[in-house]
Design a protein around this motif. Structure first.
Motif, PDB file in Angstrom:
ATOM      1  N   ALA B 102       0.845  -1.189   0.000  1.00  0.00           N
ATOM      2  CA  ALA B 102       0.000   0.000   0.000  1.00  0.00           C
ATOM      3  C   ALA B 102       0.882   1.241   0.000  1.00  0.00           C
ATOM      4  O   ALA B 102       1.790   1.354   0.811  1.00  0.00           O
ATOM      5  N   GLN B 103       0.620   2.145  -0.964  1.00  0.00           N
ATOM      6  CA  GLN B 103       1.369   3.404  -1.024  1.00  0.00           C
ATOM      7  C   GLN B 103       0.763   4.395  -0.039  1.00  0.00           C
ATOM      8  O   GLN B 103      -0.461   4.489   0.074  1.00  0.00           O
ATOM      9  N   GLU B 104       1.622   5.114   0.625  1.00  0.00           N
ATOM     10  CA  GLU B 104       1.158   6.165   1.533  1.00  0.00           C
ATOM     11  C   GLU B 104       0.360   7.200   0.745  1.00  0.00           C
ATOM     12  O   GLU B 104       0.771   7.630  -0.339  1.00  0.00           O
ATOM     13  N   ASP B 105      -0.838   7.544   1.212  1.00  0.00           N
ATOM     14  CA  ASP B 105      -1.594   8.640   0.582  1.00  0.00           C
ATOM     15  C   ASP B 105      -2.370   9.379   1.679  1.00  0.00           C
ATOM     16  O   ASP B 105      -2.096   9.183   2.859  1.00  0.00           O
ATOM     17  N   ASP B 106      -3.331  10.194   1.274  1.00  0.00           N
ATOM     18  CA  ASP B 106      -4.008  11.006   2.293  1.00  0.00           C
ATOM     19  C   ASP B 106      -5.118  10.236   3.010  1.00  0.00           C
ATOM     20  O   ASP B 106      -5.853  10.789   3.809  1.00  0.00           O
ATOM     21  N   LYS B 107      -5.249   8.947   2.671  1.00  0.00           N
ATOM     22  CA  LYS B 107      -6.296   8.177   3.335  1.00  0.00           C
ATOM     23  C   LYS B 107      -5.700   7.266   4.399  1.00  0.00           C
ATOM     24  O   LYS B 107      -4.492   7.079   4.463  1.00  0.00           O
ATOM     25  N   LYS B 108      -6.626   6.693   5.180  1.00  0.00           N
ATOM     26  CA  LYS B 108      -6.190   5.840   6.295  1.00  0.00           C
ATOM     27  C   LYS B 108      -6.275   4.370   5.887  1.00  0.00           C
ATOM     28  O   LYS B 108      -7.218   3.945   5.228  1.00  0.00           O
ATOM     29  N   TYR B 109      -5.238   3.630   6.240  1.00  0.00           N
ATOM     30  CA  TYR B 109      -5.188   2.193   5.937  1.00  0.00           C
ATOM     31  C   TYR B 109      -5.159   1.397   7.234  1.00  0.00           C
ATOM     32  O   TYR B 109      -4.539   1.808   8.209  1.00  0.00           O
ATOM     33  N   PHE B 110      -5.789   0.232   7.233  1.00  0.00           N
ATOM     34  CA  PHE B 110      -5.591  -0.703   8.355  1.00  0.00           C
ATOM     35  C   PHE B 110      -6.140  -2.073   7.976  1.00  0.00           C
ATOM     36  O   PHE B 110      -6.931  -2.211   7.052  1.00  0.00           O
ATOM     37  N   PHE B 111      -5.675  -3.081   8.715  1.00  0.00           N
ATOM     38  CA  PHE B 111      -6.134  -4.456   8.494  1.00  0.00           C
ATOM     39  C   PHE B 111      -7.151  -4.857   9.563  1.00  0.00           C
ATOM     40  O   PHE B 111      -7.035  -4.427  10.712  1.00  0.00           O
ATOM     41  N   VAL B 112      -8.117  -5.673   9.149  1.00  0.00           N
ATOM     42  CA  VAL B 112      -9.080  -6.195  10.118  1.00  0.00           C
ATOM     43  C   VAL B 112      -9.202  -7.712   9.943  1.00  0.00           C
ATOM     44  O   VAL B 112      -9.710  -8.184   8.938  1.00  0.00           O
ATOM     45  N   PRO B 113      -8.707  -8.478  10.910  1.00  0.00           N
ATOM     46  CA  PRO B 113      -8.924  -9.928  10.848  1.00  0.00           C
ATOM     47  C   PRO B 113     -10.386 -10.248  11.181  1.00  0.00           C
ATOM     48  O   PRO B 113     -10.968  -9.621  12.065  1.00  0.00           O
ATOM     49  N   LYS B 114     -10.939 -11.188  10.440  1.00  0.00           N
ATOM     50  CA  LYS B 114     -12.339 -11.564  10.696  1.00  0.00           C
ATOM     51  C   LYS B 114     -12.417 -13.058  10.960  1.00  0.00           C
ATOM     52  O   LYS B 114     -11.622 -13.841  10.425  1.00  0.00           O
ATOM     53  N   MET B 115     -13.388 -13.420  11.731  1.00  0.00           N
ATOM     54  CA  MET B 115     -13.629 -14.843  12.025  1.00  0.00           C
ATOM     55  C   MET B 115     -15.015 -14.949  12.642  1.00  0.00           C
ATOM     56  O   MET B 115     -15.692 -13.949  12.821  1.00  0.00           O
TER      57      MET B 115
END
Lengths: 392, 243, 189
Positions: B102-115
């Motif tokens: 993921a390239q740094e940009d003005d938006k927010k990134y994050f991961f969410v594990p699901k189960m």
């Protein structure tokens, strides 16, 4: 993967419920509707629809016998389906199916048909030979008592059975609506209106179906169609259709106005993948057109032939519209992600267990059953008179 | 113990059921395991997830999960500050093979594990027509694969998309919270292999479990709280855009 | 009594119902599994069956029982919280499924109506026979990058590098020993 747009939870990509599950509410709808039409004559004493009374009952029976087949074929383990009877789960809407179905089949439809036909069965038993005699013999359950008192008792009991049958028919189909309407995870389904919409659309489809069958069968037998009867059926069809349409529109308007978290997703779906089946086929072609056609026959004085033709067109479109409605509920409800961020597509297969061929076969199968029943137990009044004459 | 209202809302369905409504269990097959002593759940720390996909792979190996189906998966969110109701989400092959850079940009990134959220008021067990899926006395939602009809009603009823029909066995399948492991005192395969501790198996009935302290001191959320499922997968640092 | 007599056929019909119901009760008695309803509306024995599933990730305690030297080293370093099987993979695995002859037409038709249960092949464990399952010696170029390749989606505090710029193509273990990756901790070989 196959036609995913946006984001689906990875387990959501393939649809769980196929065209067979579309067929199931369509078929039970026809059953419930046909029965309601039959009860018009029996309970509400609408004499005009009498020519269709027995035909409606036999139609209901034929379709009801086929109704569980699509479900069985869809199950991963059909051989385990008796578990529904042995250990029904009290909190599951689906667990009720087995019992509602058996109740409706045996305690309502078969009993009512048997009571109504008992006189004919006994006479046919006495006048037929060979295998047919054996079949009729079994149907008499070994009692050939058709004294006036016995028939009077049958009539009374039959009336009570029909009376019980109306709420049963509502239950049979209302609960199908509840199966969908009670799923809070799916906003396209989750609605308390769902069972009500299912019941009214069932009545619409059943009444239209019996009307068409009556017209076709009478034509095939070279008899004259009782126009007064068809007029009356069309009138009922028209009014019930208006209620059905109002309910569906109420549901739609409510969704649009509330515009909850699912709205953006569902709205997109209705404007893209579901545009043809929902807006064009279900609403315009299958609902508005027949309502307008039927409305014209109610308002304008037309001659018999034009009226009959309009009924046929309206009836066929109605069935198409109701089938589309089932499609849009069952399939439409699985096309969007429960994350509301994406969409998948449904591709019907042709020759698999849940494919198109099986669906077509299951749609035609009730008509075969109906043909057999009509041969065994002629629903026509003049045939009944003949049988009576032969027996005397 | 003091809870704020938000924590109470999260805790009520799960923890209340845990303490009150679980019947006294009976010792069962596994020698040192008493079902009535446990009320299992999961703590997922979104702020620690690096999207490596170890959990997804380990789960597939441990539980023989068929390709294309997932008992656990990882999603990557990309959210603008203008409209958090329309996040861009990806989960290529459930995150099994990791994620593209993921390239740094003005938006927010994050991961969410699901189960599976191991809901205490689970909509999936509610709809099962024959009793082939159930909340076990220790709080794990299980499928009896010898009894399941394969009607898929439970798959429709799960708001989180955690269930699927096993393509070879033709029955419903889902996360068992590694029932065969936790009943032997092991942790789940996903927790065992998570390199950052983003997942933590928790036992709400164990007074010594650090989960109690954690829930007291962190802002914890469950997925889709409006569904009132009594979810027991507690998310720390969950963004409002997550569905 | 003539009312009774004239309704006789109805009692026959009712009799059929009662008979069917009795048969149902008898069948039900024999068909419903014994443990059904033991804990709730489900088969109590199911939990034992699910718990009997073979474990594949043995857990770090099992590894450390023999490999305490590696564990000691790892637990002193930055990877203390990364368990053995996170990198080396599961220390038990299923044997490959035996090849089955292709079903003929009849078998296919039968399978349509009654799906056959699929039996899982057995599991072999490193702990029982170390040669049966040999833990992976992972390729560090893949393994390390999985966690440490820079990405804007990873938490900011997590150590990450742009692989292409970081090592000039040298393998990671040239400088970092995976069991104790910090260079100043004597990780270099």
């Amino acid at each position: 993967m196959n036609g995913v747009e946006g984001f689906m939870y990875p387990n959501e990509v393939g649809l769980q419920w196929s065209v067979l599950i579309v067929l199931y509410p369509f078929i039970t709808g026809l059953v419930a509707g046909a029965f309601i039409l039959a009860s018009l004559e029996r309970v509400f004493r609408v004499e005009a629809v009498k020519p269709t009374y027995r035909l409606a009952l036999l139609t209901a029976l034929s379709f009801l016998l086929v109704a569980p087949l699509p479900l069985q074929l869809h199950l991963g383990h059909p051989e385990r389906s008796p578990e529904m009877y042995f250990t029904p789960h009290s909190t599951s809407a689906m667990a009720m199916f087995g019992y509602v179905y058996l109740w409706y089949l045996m305690a309502v439809l078969v009993l009512e048909i048997w009571l109504d036909y008992r006189r004919d069965i006994v006479m046919l038993y006495q006048s037929s030979k060979g295998l047919l005699r054996l079949v009729y013999g079994i149907m008499t359950l070994g009692s050939t008592n058709i004294s006036e008192r016995a028939l009077a008792i049958d009539d009374k009991v039959g009336w009570i059975v029909t009376l019980i049958g109306i709420p049963s028919a509502f239950m049979l189909h209302g609960y199908v609506g509840f199966i969908f309407g009670s799923i809070k995870a799916n906003p396209w389904w989750s609605s308390p209106l769902m069972p009500v919409v299912f019941i009214f659309s069932a009545m619409v489809s059943g009444i239209a179906g019996v009307m068409l069958l009556y017209m076709a069968a009478t034509r095939l037998r070279g008899q004259k169609i009782d126009v007064h009867c068809v007029d009356t059926i069309a009138m009922y069809l028209f009014y019930i259709f208006i209620i059905d349409f109002s309910l569906e529109m109420l549901d739609l308007i409510h969704r649009i106005y509330e515009a909850d978290e699912s709205f953006r997703s569902l709205n997109f779906l209705v404007h893209t993948q579901l545009y043809i089946p929902h807006i064009v086929i279900q609403i315009c072609l299958g609902t508005l057109t027949p309502i307008i056609l039927l409305g014209i026959t109610q308002v304008v004085k037309l001659n018999e032939i034009v009226r009959k033709r309009m009924y046929v067109v309206a009836g066929c479109l109605t069935l198409v519209g109701i089938f589309a409605m089932r499609w849009n509920v069952v399939i439409g409800g699985q096309l969007f992600s429960k994350s509301f961020l994406g969409y998948t597509t449904y591709k019907m297969t042709l020759v698999t267990r849940e494919g198109l061929l099986v669906a077509v076969f299951l749609t035609l199968l009730p008509l075969v059953f109906l043909w057999v029943f009509v041969k065994l137990l002629p629903p026509w009044p003049e045939k009944a008179a003949e049988a009576a004459a032969a027996g005397d | 113990m003091k809870f704020n209202r938000r924590q109470m809302l999260i805790l009520l369905p799960a923890a209340a059921v845990a303490w009150k409504s679980v019947l006294a269990g009976t010792p069962e097959d596994s020698p040192n395991y008493r079902m009535s002593d446990h009320w299992w759940g999961m703590l997922i720390d979104v702020t620690k997830c690096i999207g490596c996909g170890n959990c997804v792979r380990a789960c597939a190996t441990e539980n023989d999960v068929p390709d294309g189906h997932f008992r656990t998966w990882v999603e990557r969110y990309h959210v603008t500050d203008e409209d958090m109701t329309e996040p861009q989400v990806i989960s290529p092959n459930g995150g099994k093979d990791g994620f593209p850079m993921a390239q740094e940009d003005d938006k927010k990134y994050f991961f969410v594990p699901k189960m599976c959220n191991q809901c205490a008021d689970s909509p999936c067990t509610q709809v099962c027509p024959v009793g082939a899926t159930f909340v076990a006395p220790d709080g794990v939602v299980l499928v009896d694969q010898k009894y399941c009809l394969g009607c898929a009603y439970c798959v429709q009823a799960c708001p989180y998309g955690c269930r699927y029909i096993h393509p070879q066995k033709d029955v419903a399948d889902k996360c068992t919270l590694c029932y065969h492991r936790i009943t032997q005192g092991l942790t789940t395969a996903c927790c065992e292999t998570c390199p950052t501790g983003a997942r933590q198996l928790v036992d709400l009935k164990n007074p010594k479990d650090p989960i109690h302290e954690f829930l007291k001191t962190h802002n914890v959320q469950v997925l889709k709280p409006q569904m009132a499922t009594g979810a027991k997968a507690f998310y720390n640092g969950l963004d409002g855009s997550v569905r | 009594m003539s009312v009774f007599k004239d309704a006789g056929h109805l009692f026959r019909f009712a009799g059929l119902f009662v008979l069917a119901f009795l048969i149902f009760l008898v069948v039900r008695h024999y068909v419903v599994p014994k443990s059904f309803g033991q804990y709730g509306h489900y088969r109590g024995a199911a939990m034992g069956e699910i718990a009997a599933h073979p474990v594949k990730f043995s857990g770090h305690d099992a590894c450390e029982a023999c490999h305490s030297d590696v564990a000691e080293k790892k637990n002193a370093g930055k990877h203390a919280h990364v368990n053995c099987e996170a990198c080396h993979g599961a220390l038990a695995r299923r044997l490959p499924a035996p090849a089955e002859p292709a079903p003929d037409m009849l078998q296919k038709l039968v399978a349509l109506a009654i799906p056959r249960p699929v039996a899982d092949p057995p599991v072999v464990r490193h702990a029982d026979d170390p040669s049966s399952v040999v833990p992976e010696r992972p390729d560090t170029a893949v393994l390390c990058a999985r966690c440490h390749a820079a990405s804007a989606a990873k938490p900011k505090g997590f150590p990450q590098v742009v692989i292409a710029e970081h090592s000039n193509g040298l393998p990671c273990e040239t400088c970092h020993q995976p069991h104790s990756p910090a260079i100043d901790a004597g990780g270099a070989k």
